[in-house]
Design a protein around this motif. Structure first.
Motif, PDB file in Angstrom:
ATOM      1  N   ALA A 155       0.831  -1.201   0.000  1.00  0.00           N
ATOM      2  CA  ALA A 155       0.000   0.000   0.000  1.00  0.00           C
ATOM      3  C   ALA A 155       0.868   1.255   0.000  1.00  0.00           C
ATOM      4  CB  ALA A 155      -0.928  -0.010   1.209  1.00  0.00           C
ATOM      5  N   VAL A 156       1.917   1.251   0.824  1.00  0.00           N
ATOM      6  CA  VAL A 156       2.811   2.412   0.861  1.00  0.00           C
ATOM      7  C   VAL A 156       3.478   2.587  -0.510  1.00  0.00           C
ATOM      8  CG1 VAL A 156       4.905   3.359   1.891  1.00  0.00           C
ATOM      9  CG2 VAL A 156       3.222   2.224   3.329  1.00  0.00           C
ATOM     10  N   PHE A 157       3.927   1.475  -1.051  1.00  0.00           N
ATOM     11  CA  PHE A 157       4.593   1.455  -2.349  1.00  0.00           C
ATOM     12  C   PHE A 157       3.691   2.041  -3.427  1.00  0.00           C
ATOM     13  CE2 PHE A 157       6.059  -0.704  -6.205  1.00  0.00           C
ATOM     14  CZ  PHE A 157       7.428  -0.731  -6.053  1.00  0.00           C
ATOM     15  N   ILE A 158       2.478   1.519  -3.483  1.00  0.00           N
ATOM     16  CA  ILE A 158       1.524   1.976  -4.493  1.00  0.00           C
ATOM     17  C   ILE A 158       1.220   3.456  -4.306  1.00  0.00           C
ATOM     18  CG2 ILE A 158      -0.886   1.790  -5.214  1.00  0.00           C
ATOM     19  CD1 ILE A 158      -0.639  -1.213  -4.535  1.00  0.00           C
ATOM     20  N   THR A 159       1.010   3.853  -3.045  1.00  0.00           N
ATOM     21  CA  THR A 159       0.641   5.246  -2.810  1.00  0.00           C
ATOM     22  C   THR A 159       1.768   6.189  -3.229  1.00  0.00           C
ATOM     23  OG1 THR A 159      -0.612   4.425  -0.934  1.00  0.00           O
ATOM     24  CG2 THR A 159      -0.355   6.801  -1.114  1.00  0.00           C
ATOM     25  N   ILE A 160       2.978   5.865  -2.824  1.00  0.00           N
ATOM     26  CA  ILE A 160       4.107   6.727  -3.204  1.00  0.00           C
ATOM     27  C   ILE A 160       4.214   6.797  -4.732  1.00  0.00           C
ATOM     28  CG2 ILE A 160       6.596   7.033  -3.149  1.00  0.00           C
ATOM     29  CD1 ILE A 160       6.663   5.816  -0.438  1.00  0.00           C
ATOM     30  N   ASN A 161       4.106   5.620  -5.334  1.00  0.00           N
ATOM     31  CA  ASN A 161       4.146   5.535  -6.790  1.00  0.00           C
ATOM     32  C   ASN A 161       3.157   6.476  -7.451  1.00  0.00           C
ATOM     33  OD1 ASN A 161       5.722   3.946  -8.401  1.00  0.00           O
ATOM     34  ND2 ASN A 161       4.880   2.077  -7.529  1.00  0.00           N
ATOM     35  N   LEU A 162       1.919   6.353  -7.029  1.00  0.00           N
ATOM     36  CA  LEU A 162       0.861   7.094  -7.703  1.00  0.00           C
ATOM     37  C   LEU A 162       0.890   8.566  -7.323  1.00  0.00           C
ATOM     38  CD1 LEU A 162      -1.956   4.420  -7.550  1.00  0.00           C
ATOM     39  CD2 LEU A 162      -0.473   5.024  -9.447  1.00  0.00           C
ATOM     40  N   VAL A 163       1.256   8.851  -6.072  1.00  0.00           N
ATOM     41  CA  VAL A 163       1.314  10.263  -5.673  1.00  0.00           C
ATOM     42  C   VAL A 163       2.407  10.979  -6.462  1.00  0.00           C
ATOM     43  CG1 VAL A 163       1.948  11.823  -3.802  1.00  0.00           C
ATOM     44  CG2 VAL A 163       0.302  10.012  -3.387  1.00  0.00           C
ATOM     45  N   SER A 164       3.549  10.293  -6.655  1.00  0.00           N
ATOM     46  CA  SER A 164       4.610  10.971  -7.396  1.00  0.00           C
ATOM     47  C   SER A 164       4.191  11.167  -8.849  1.00  0.00           C
ATOM     48  CB  SER A 164       5.933  10.218  -7.290  1.00  0.00           C
ATOM     49  OG  SER A 164       5.781   8.897  -7.703  1.00  0.00           O
ATOM     50  N   ASP A 165       3.400  10.225  -9.336  1.00  0.00           N
ATOM     51  CA  ASP A 165       2.889  10.375 -10.694  1.00  0.00           C
ATOM     52  C   ASP A 165       1.934  11.572 -10.792  1.00  0.00           C
ATOM     53  OD1 ASP A 165       2.959   9.247 -13.293  1.00  0.00           O
ATOM     54  OD2 ASP A 165       0.884   8.612 -13.010  1.00  0.00           O
ATOM     55  N   LEU A 166       1.108  11.715  -9.762  1.00  0.00           N
ATOM     56  CA  LEU A 166       0.165  12.835  -9.737  1.00  0.00           C
ATOM     57  C   LEU A 166       0.921  14.160  -9.631  1.00  0.00           C
ATOM     58  CD1 LEU A 166      -2.937  13.588  -9.432  1.00  0.00           C
ATOM     59  CD2 LEU A 166      -2.446  13.761  -7.014  1.00  0.00           C
ATOM     60  N   LEU A 167       1.899  14.191  -8.733  1.00  0.00           N
ATOM     61  CA  LEU A 167       2.709  15.401  -8.572  1.00  0.00           C
ATOM     62  C   LEU A 167       3.324  15.801  -9.907  1.00  0.00           C
ATOM     63  CD1 LEU A 167       4.682  15.000  -5.241  1.00  0.00           C
ATOM     64  CD2 LEU A 167       2.836  16.586  -5.790  1.00  0.00           C
ATOM     65  N   TYR A 168       3.797  14.792 -10.608  1.00  0.00           N
ATOM     66  CA  TYR A 168       4.389  15.014 -11.917  1.00  0.00           C
ATOM     67  C   TYR A 168       3.424  15.764 -12.810  1.00  0.00           C
ATOM     68  CZ  TYR A 168       6.178  13.668 -16.513  1.00  0.00           C
ATOM     69  OH  TYR A 168       6.648  13.678 -17.785  1.00  0.00           O
ATOM     70  N   LYS A 169       2.179  15.289 -12.810  1.00  0.00           N
ATOM     71  CA  LYS A 169       1.204  15.912 -13.698  1.00  0.00           C
ATOM     72  C   LYS A 169       0.815  17.310 -13.229  1.00  0.00           C
ATOM     73  CE  LYS A 169      -0.532  11.694 -15.620  1.00  0.00           C
ATOM     74  NZ  LYS A 169      -1.167  10.474 -15.146  1.00  0.00           N
ATOM     75  N   LEU A 170       0.886  17.527 -11.915  1.00  0.00           N
ATOM     76  CA  LEU A 170       0.469  18.831 -11.401  1.00  0.00           C
ATOM     77  C   LEU A 170       1.589  19.864 -11.483  1.00  0.00           C
ATOM     78  CD1 LEU A 170      -1.657  17.854  -8.293  1.00  0.00           C
ATOM     79  CD2 LEU A 170      -2.413  18.391 -10.599  1.00  0.00           C
ATOM     80  N   ALA A 171       2.834  19.398 -11.470  1.00  0.00           N
ATOM     81  CA  ALA A 171       3.941  20.353 -11.311  1.00  0.00           C
ATOM     82  C   ALA A 171       4.408  20.973 -12.624  1.00  0.00           C
ATOM     83  CB  ALA A 171       5.119  19.668 -10.629  1.00  0.00           C
TER      84      ALA A 171
END
Ligand code: ATP
Ligand code: MG
Lengths: 300, 278, 358
Positions: C335-351
Motif C-alpha cells: 500500500a505504501v509502495f503503491i501510494t508513493i508511486n501514484l502520488v509521485s505520478d500525480l505530482l508530476y502531472k500537477l507540477a
C-alpha cells in the motif's frame, strides 16, 4: 571477408527477405562486437552458459555435493581453489554448478514472461478500445506491485523452491513487456504495410502473430536482457532468504546465506558465490546497455 | 566601405556518419559589413550549420576548420570558452528557427529575456526588468507587464518569435543571425515579424544575416544574397541583381518560385548537376 | 494594420474554469487508480492466503481443539461462503485495520507493523537522502559530459549498483568496515547496553535520542545506521543517477538549451539554470519510485543487518508460518509502495506548467 560478401551483407537495398534478415543480424552482431561494453557483457553471459554446461569438467573432479566434515571451512588451496563451505564441500564446484540454477531461473522466467507480455500488449495495442483500457489497467496494477515482497509472499504460500520462485518473479515481471509491446504495436498498427495486409483479408490473429509480434521482438529482447540482472538478483535474494532452490542443490544466493555466520572469519564462503552473482548480473547489464544502443539509436 | 565585421575564408564543417563524413559546409568564404546579407538554399544545404559555426555552437562531433574566421578583429578560431561567452549574446547573436522549441518551457519569458541583459550589461534585476519591458514594447507586444509573467506554452507562435527576437537583441549585439525567423509562422505574422526585425536592425545599425529558403523574401529584404547548394556557396550577388544570376542552380531556384505575374501551367523543378560541386 | 493587432494581442491560453475541471478529473482518476490498484493488491494477497497449506482454522483454535470448536471457528471465519464474499469480508477487515493476530508475537499484526515501521522508515529515508544528494548531481554531470570520462566513471559506478546483490554487499561491508577496520558498529540499531535507554516517541532513534539530548546514543545509532543506509543509498543513487542522466541528455539536445548558450550563458550555467529545472518534474517521479523500492529493498538489508524493521518482521514471520503477519506486512508495504508511486505520478502531472494547462 571477401568484398562482395561484405557489400551483400551491408546492403541498404536487400534483394530478398533472407538477405534483409541476415544483413540486419550481421549489422547487429557487428555493432555489438565493436561496442566494448556490450562485448564484455556478451563474453560474461557466454561464459555463464559455458560454466553451466561444462560444470562437471571444470570442477576438477570435485563434486558439488560431496561432504567432508573434517575439511570444512578450509581456506582456498591448491585442492580447493575457492576453499570449502561449512559441510566441507568444494566452493568452486558448487559455484560452477550454481550457474545451472541461475540459467534455469532466467530461462524459465523468460519463457513465461515474454509470451504473456507480448500477447497482452499486442492485443491491447491492436484492438484498442475497452479491451485496451481493461488490459492496461490490469497491467498498471501489477506494475505498481512491490516485486520482492510479493515474490516473498508467494514463495511463502507455495512453499520454498525454485519453481515457485520463478512463478513469483514472472508474476511481477510481465507488465513491463506488455507495456513495451503495446506501444510498439500502436505505432506499427497504423503503418501502411499493416493496412495493406488488412485489405488482403488477413485475420486479426494472423496479423498479430505473423506481422506485429516479430516487429516487437527486438525491443522486448533488449528489455529482457536489461531485466535479467534484476531477475537474477531477485532470485538470489529469495535464495538468500531460503525461499529459492533447496539444499543441497547449489544456488548462489543460498550459498551466500550459508557463509553469513562465518563472514568475519571465513570470508570466502560468502564472497565467492556473491561475486558470481555480481559478475553475471553485471554481464547482463552491460549486454543490455549495448543492445539498447544498437537497437535504439535515440538513447546513444 | 570600412573593414568588414565578419570575415570567413574556407570554412569546412563535417559530421561523422555511418558511412564516412557528411560535409555540411564546404569551402565557404564571404565577408560581411554592417549590412543585410541573405543566405538562401534548399533544406539541408548547410545554412543552419554555417550560422552555428559562426557562434561556435556546433555539436561536439562536428569538425570545423577554416583558414580565417574573424569577427571585428577577434579571431573566432582561437576563441576560448570564456571569450565566446563574452561574444555570444553581446556582440553576435542568433534568432533560431522555431520559437516553440527555442524558449525554455519552464521559465517565465520575462526572466528569459532579462537574463541576457543581466549576463552582459552591468545592471541589477530592477533595471533588467525595465529594459525587458521596453524591449517587449519594441517588438510590439501589447501588454508587456502581462506577457513578462507568461510561460512559453501560453504564447502564440508569432509572440514566441517576437520574444525570441527581444531575448537576442536586448544586449544590443552588432550582428544578428536570423535563422529562418519566420518559417514556422503563417504569412501575415511573418510579415509583421520581418518588419519588426527590419526596424530594429535599421535603428540600431546592426549587421544582419538572414537565413531563409524564400528567395523572394530575401531579395526584397537584404542588400546582398549568398546562394548555397550542398554546403557550398555557389553564387554571391547583390539582391537587386538576383534576376541576372549566372549560376544554373540560382536560375533554377528563381524559375521554381511561383509568381503571380507570370502564368504557368506547371511548376518548374530543379534538376541538379554533379558539376556544381566541383 | 489588422494583422499587427492580431499577432500582438495577448492570446493567453488559460481558462480557470477548464483548468479546475482538468484538475478535478486528474485527482478523480488518481483516486480511482489508487483504489483499483489497492483492490488488485489485496486480491493477490487474499489469493495467496488461500494457496497456503496452513489451515487458518487450526492456526486459531490449535490442533487439540474439538471438532465442534473447529466448526465454529470455520463458520466464524466465513470459510463456508463463496470466495468472492470471503474476499469482501477480508477487504472490509483490512479497511478497519484488522490484519489478524500474529502467531509469533500474539499481538495484533497492525500493532506489530506500527511498532517496526519507524526502523524501516529511518533506514529508507537516510538512504533516499544519500541517493538524491549524490545521485542527482552525478546524473546531471554524467549527462552533461556524455561519453567523456566523468560520464564513464559515473556510469560504471551506477552499473555496479545495478548489478551487485544487496545482501552480499551488506555482508562484505560488515566484514570490511566492522570486522577488519572497525569504523562502524555491527548489526542492530544500537549497541546492547544502550538499548531501552531512550523512551520511544517517534520510533526513529536518531530523533528520539536527539530530543532527549542524549548525543552519545545519537552517535551510536548513527554508527549502526550508516552502513545499511549507505548500502541502500548506493542502490538508490545508481537508479537516480541513471534516470537523471538520460533526462539530462534529452534536454541538452533541445533547441532552448542552444538558445540559452547563444545568449552568452556558460555551458555549465546553461546546464544548471536552464536544462536542470526542466528535469525536476520527471525527477520527482523517479525519486518517489526509488523511495518506494527502498522500503522493499530494506527486506534483504534488514535481514543482513538484523535491523528490526518491516523487512525483518516479514521474513521472521515467513519462517514461522505466521501467515497473518506475512500478508499484513505485504499489504502494508504494497500500500505504501503503491501510494508513493501514484502520488509521485500525480505530482508530476500537477507540477509541470505545460501539463497543467494543455
Ligand atoms: N548534428 C548533426 N549530425 C550530423 N549531421 C548533421 C548535423 N546537423 C546537420 N547535419 C547535416 O548537415 C547538413 C546541413 O544541415 P543544416 O541543418 O545546416 O541544413 P539547413 O540548410 O539549415 O536546412 P533547413 O532549411 O532544413 O533548415 C545536412 O545534410 C544534415 O544532415
Ligand atoms: Mg536550418
Amino acid at each position: 571477408m571477401s568484398d562482395t560478401l561484405g557489400t551483400w551483407l551491408m546492403s541498404e537495398t536487400p534483394m530478398s527477405r533472407r538477405q534483409a534478415v541476415i544483413g540486419s543480424v550481421y549489422r547487429a552482431v557487428r555493432s555489438i562486437i565493436f561496442n566494448p561494453t556490450a562485448l564484455i557483457g556478451l563474453i560474461i553471459v557466454t561464459l555463464l552458459i559455458f560454466m553451466g554446461i561444462f560444470a562437471p569438467l571444470l570442477s576438477l573432479g570435485n563434486s558439488p555435493l560431496a561432504q567432508n566434515l573434517a575439511g570444512r571451512l578450509a581456506a582456498p588451496s591448491a585442492d580447493h581453489w575457492f576453499g570449502t563451505d561449512e559441510l566441507g564441500r568444494d566452493i568452486l564446484a558448487r559455484t560452477l554448478y550454481g550457474a545451472r540454477a541461475t540459467l534455469a531461473i532466467v530461462a524459465l522466467v523468460s519463457v513465461i514472461v515474454v509470451p504473456i507480455g507480448l500477447t497482452v500488449g499486442t492485443v491491447a495495442g491492436y484492438l484498442g478500445g475497452w479491451v485496451d483500457a481493461v488490459l492496461m489497467r490490469i497491467t498498471d496494477i501489477f506494475l505498481a506491485f512491490p516485486r520482492l515482497i510479493l515474490a516473498l509472499a508467494f514463495a511463502a504460500a507455495l512453499g520454498p523452491g525454485i519453481e515457485n520462485a520463478v512463478i513469483a518473479i514472472a508474476l511481477t515481471s510481465w507488465p513491463a513487456y506488455a507495456r513495451i509491446a503495446r506501444s510498439e504495436t500502436m505505432t506499427i498498427a497504423h503503418s501502411d504495410f499493416i493496412q495493406s495486409v488488412v485489405l488482403q483479408g488477413a485475420s486479426t490473429w494472423r496479423i498479430l502473430f505473423r506481422h506485429i509480434v516479430p516487429l516487437c521482438l527486438s525491443s522486448v529482447i533488449v528489455r529482457l536482457t536489461l531485466d535479467m540482472a534484476g531477475i537474477i538478483l531477485t532470485a538470489a535474494g529469495l535464495g538468500f532468504l531460503g525461499l529459492g532452490a533447496q539444499p543441497p542443490t547449489p544456488e548462489w544466493g543460498a550459498m551466500v546465506s550459508s557463509g553469513r555466520d562465518v563472514i568475519l572469519d571465513q570470508w570466502w564462503v560468502a564472497t565467492i558465490p556473491g561475486l558470481a552473482i555480481f559478475i553475471v548480473s553485471l554481464g547482463f547489464n552491460l549486454l543490455g546497455d549495448g543492445l539498447r544502443d544498437v537497437f535504439d539509436p535515440k538513447s546513444r | 566601405m570600412s573593414a568588414p565585421l565578419l570575415t570567413v575564408e574556407d570554412l569546412e564543417v563535417s559530421f561523422p556518419g555511418r558511412t564516412g563524413f557528411t560535409r555540411a559546409v564546404r569551402n565557404a568564404s564571404f565577408t560581411l559589413g554592417r549590412e543585410r546579407l541573405g543566405i538562401v538554399g534548399e533544406s539541408g544545404s548547410g545554412k543552419t550549420t554555417m550560422g552555428r559555426a559562426l557562434l561556435g555552437l556546433l555539436p561536439r562531433t562536428a569538425q570545423v576548420t577554416a583558414r580565417t574566421m574573424s569577427y571585428d578583429g577577434t579571431n573566432l578560431l582561437t576563441c576560448t570558452e570564456r571569450d565566446w561567452q563574452k561574444l555570444r549574446g553581446r556582440r553576435l547573436s542568433m534568432v533560431m528557427q522555431d520559437p516553440k522549441y527555442s524558449l525554455n518551457p519552464v521559465m517565465r519569458v520575462g526572466r528569459q529575456i532579462a537574463e541576457t541583459a543581466l549576463l552582459h550589461l552591468r545592471t541589477d534585476r530592477g533595471d533588467a526588468k525595465r529594459r525587458t519591458l521596453a524591449m517587449l514594447e519594441a517588438v510590439q507586444i501589447r501588454d508587456p507587464e502581462l506577457v513578462y509573467r507568461l510561460y512559453p506554452h501560453q504564447l502564440s507562435g508569432g509572440m514566441g518569435q517576437r520574444i525570441m527576437i527581444a531575448m537576442m537583441l536586448i544586449a544590443e549585439p552588432d550582428l544578428l543571425i536570423a535563422d529562418e525567423p519566420t518559417s514556422a509562422l503563417d504569412v501575415t505574422v511573418q510579415n509583421e515579424v520581418l518588419r519588426i526585425l527590419d526596424d530594429l536592425v535599421r535603428v540600431r545599425g546592426m549587421g544582419l544575416v538572414m537565413i531563409s529558403h524564400n528567395l523572394t523574401m530575401v531579395s526584397s529584404f537584404c542588400d546582398r544574397v549568398l546562394i548555397m547548394y550542398a554546403g557550398r556557396i555557389v553564387e554571391e550577388c547583390a539582391a537587386s541583381e538576383l534576376q541576372n544570376a549566372k549560376h544554373p542552380y540560382t536560375q533554377a531556384l528563381i524559375a521554381a518560385t511561383p509568381s503571380l505575374d507570370v502564368r504557368r501551367t506547371e511548376l518548374a523543378t530543379v534538376t541538379r548537376d554533379p558539376e556544381w560541386l566541383k | 494594420m489588422s494583422e499587427s493587432a492580431e499577432g500582438g494581442s495577448v492570446a493567453v491560453r488559460q481558462n480557470p474554469g477548464r483548468q479546475a475541471a482538468k484538475l478535478a478529473s486528474r485527482v478523480g482518476s488518481f483516486v480511482l487508480t489508487l483504489a483499483a490498484t489497492f483492490v488488485g493488491l489485496t486480491a493477490v494477497t487474499f489469493f495467496i492466503s488461500r494457496l497456503t497449506n496452513i489451515d487458518p482454522v487450526l492456526a486459531i483454535v490449535g490442533d487439540k481443539a474439538t471438532s465442534a470448536a473447529y466448526d465454529n471457528a470455520y463458520l466464524a471465519l466465513g470459510l463456508d461462503k463463496p470466495l468472492i464474499v470471503q474476499y469482501f469480508i477480508y477487504l472490509m477487515r483490512l479497511l478497519t485495520g484488522d490484519f489478524g493476530r500474529s502467531v509469533l508475537t500474539s499481538q495484533p499484526v497492525l500493532a506489530d507493523l506500527l511498532r517496526v515501521f519507524p526502523a524501516t522508515f529511518e533506514l529508507a529515508t537516510i538512504a533516499i537522502i544519500i541517493g538524491v544528494v549524490v545521485g542527482v548531481p552525478a546524473g546531471v554531470i554524467a549527462g552533461a559530459t556524455k561519453g567523456r570520462w566523468p560520464d564513464q566513471v559515473i556510469r560504471v559506478v551506477g552499473l555496479f549498483g545495478y548489478s551487485v546483490p544487496v545482501f552480499w554487499l551488506g555482508l562484505i561491508g560488515l566484514f570490511v568496515f566492522y570486522g577488519k577496520l572497525g569504523w562502524v558498529a555491527g548489526t542492530g540499531r544500537l549497541d546492547v547496553f544502550y538499548q531501552g535507554v531512550v523512551t520511544q516517541r517517534t520510533g526513529v532513534i536518531l530523533i528520539d535520542a536527539a530530543l532527549e539530548g542524549n548525543w552519545e546514543i545519537v552517535g551510536n545509532a548513527f554508527s549502526h545506521l550508516i552502513l545499511p543506509a549507505g548500502i541502500l543509498g548506493y542502490f538508490s543513487l545508481a537508479y537516480v543517477a541513471r534516470m537523471t542522466r538520460s533526462f539530462m541528455i534529452d534536454q541538452l539536445s533541445q533547441e532552448y538549451f542552444t538558445a540559452a548558450r547563444i545568449k552568452g550563458n556558460s555551458y555549465w550555467r546553461a546546464v544548471w539554470r536552464h536544462a536542470f529545472p526542466n528535469i525536476m518534474v520527471p525527477l520527482i517521479t523517479v525519486i518517489g519510485l526509488s523511495y518506494a523500492s527502498l522500503l522493499e529493498g530494506a527486506v534483504l538489508t534488514e535481514t543482513v543487518f538484523a535491523w528490526p524493521g518491516l523487512g525483518l518482521y516479514i521474513t521472521r514471520a515467513l519462517f514461522n508460518s505466521d501467515m497473518n503477519a506475512v500478508l499484513g506486512g505485504t499489504v502494508l508495504v504494497g500500500a505504501v509502495f503503491i501510494t508513493i508511486n501514484l502520488v509521485s505520478d500525480l505530482l508530476y502531472k500537477l507540477a509541470d506548467p505545460r501539463l497543467r494547462a494543455s
